[in-house]
Design an enzyme around this catalytic site. Structure first.
Site, mmCIF file in Angstrom:
data_model
loop_
_atom_site.group_PDB
_atom_site.id
_atom_site.type_symbol
_atom_site.label_atom_id
_atom_site.label_comp_id
_atom_site.label_asym_id
_atom_site.label_seq_id
_atom_site.Cartn_x
_atom_site.Cartn_y
_atom_site.Cartn_z
ATOM 1 N N CYS A 76 0.836 -1.202 0.000
ATOM 2 C CA CYS A 76 0.000 0.000 0.000
ATOM 3 C C CYS A 76 0.876 1.259 0.000
ATOM 4 O O CYS A 76 1.513 1.540 -1.009
ATOM 5 C CB CYS A 76 -0.981 -0.060 1.154
ATOM 6 S SG CYS A 76 -2.454 0.881 0.826
ATOM 7 N N HIS A 80 -3.287 -4.983 1.690
ATOM 8 C CA HIS A 80 -2.682 -5.256 3.008
ATOM 9 C C HIS A 80 -2.592 -6.761 3.270
ATOM 10 O O HIS A 80 -3.444 -7.321 3.972
ATOM 11 C CB HIS A 80 -3.525 -4.599 4.110
ATOM 12 C CG HIS A 80 -3.298 -3.125 4.244
ATOM 13 N ND1 HIS A 80 -2.454 -2.572 5.179
ATOM 14 C CD2 HIS A 80 -3.798 -2.086 3.539
ATOM 15 C CE1 HIS A 80 -2.436 -1.258 5.053
ATOM 16 N NE2 HIS A 80 -3.258 -0.940 4.064
ATOM 17 N N GLU A 104 -0.845 -8.316 5.257
ATOM 18 C CA GLU A 104 -0.541 -8.657 6.656
ATOM 19 C C GLU A 104 -1.814 -8.790 7.484
ATOM 20 O O GLU A 104 -1.779 -9.291 8.603
ATOM 21 C CB GLU A 104 0.411 -7.613 7.264
ATOM 22 C CG GLU A 104 -0.240 -6.311 7.732
ATOM 23 C CD GLU A 104 -0.617 -5.350 6.603
ATOM 24 O OE1 GLU A 104 -0.544 -5.722 5.411
ATOM 25 O OE2 GLU A 104 -1.023 -4.213 6.934
HETATM 26 N N1 GLN Z 1 -3.622 6.358 0.763
HETATM 27 C C1 GLN Z 1 -2.401 6.101 1.453
HETATM 28 C C2 GLN Z 1 -1.239 6.887 0.866
HETATM 29 O O1 GLN Z 1 -1.392 7.583 -0.060
HETATM 30 C C3 GLN Z 1 -2.069 4.620 1.447
HETATM 31 C C4 GLN Z 1 -3.104 3.847 2.221
HETATM 32 C C5 GLN Z 1 -2.584 2.612 2.872
HETATM 33 O O2 GLN Z 1 -1.373 2.403 2.990
HETATM 34 N N2 GLN Z 1 -3.495 1.805 3.365
HETATM 35 O O3 GLN Z 1 -0.162 6.802 1.345
#
Ligand code: GLN
Length: 190
Positions: free
Chosen positions: A78, A172, A174
């Protein structure tokens, strides 16, 4: 093998649990001294703008960039995916990325927090059933360079990629109880 989990901000705790379960020694990385002790690094989800800023204030951005340029395996999830890519779309002007996976990544591409969703993904390299993936204000990969393998997609858009020793996921892995993506990372790259 010692695998670090970048722990400046965001969802590092479950990565630590998952790695420990797989028999590697997880190390929370908050400084260059921590970084120097690890063989590979997980960059967790969180807020990529904040993590970028904290990497600089901790004097960790340049040492980490050097380790990555030297071929250290990394797993970015992410926000971690955003940090490892080549280009950030809809980023903040001052946020930086490491450019070790040749992808352009659009932040918050699936919408806001309320648009978070889950999906079952067919993953290249994992043959024993789909991976349940949780997307939270997730980024998406909008452009992919030649050396990048796309391992999973959602609606035709890449959400899991690999280039050399670096694996990136828009979701995610994890969360939940499925260690197969961490296993894939450890087996294939680390
Ligand atoms: N929207 C977040 C960002 O731009 C990432 C979201 C996440 O890691 N769950 O960093």
């Amino acid at each position: 093998m010692k695998v670090g989990v970048l722990a400046l901000q965001g969802a590092s705790a479950r990565h630590v649990t998952m790695l420990a379960r797989l028999g590697v020694q997880p190390v929370a990385v908050r400084s260059q001294a921590d970084l120097d002790t690890v063989d590979a690094l997980v960059l967790p989800g969180g807020e990529s703008t904040t993590i970028s800023m904290l990497l600089e204030s901790a004097d960790l951005f340049d040492p980490l960039a050097a380790r990555l340029a030297g071929g250290m395996p990394a797993f970015g999830t992410c926000a971690g995916m955003i940090l490892l890519g080549h280009e950030i779309l809809d980023g903040r002007p001052d946020q930086r990325c490491f450019d070790v996976v040749d992808i352009s990544v659009r932040r918050n591409a699936f919408g806001r927090q309320v648009d978070s969703f889950e999906a079952d993904l067919a993953v290249g390299g994992i043959d024993d059933g789909p991976v349940h993936a949780v997307f939270i204000r997730a980024p998406v990969v909008e452009a992919v360079g030649e050396g990048v393998d796309i391992l999973a997609t959602v609606e035709g858009r890449p959400v899991l990629c690999r280039q050399g020793p670096v694996v990136v996921a828009a979701f995610h892995p994890e969360l939940g109880d499925d260690p197969r993506l961490h296993e894939l990372f450890l087996r294939e790259v680390a």
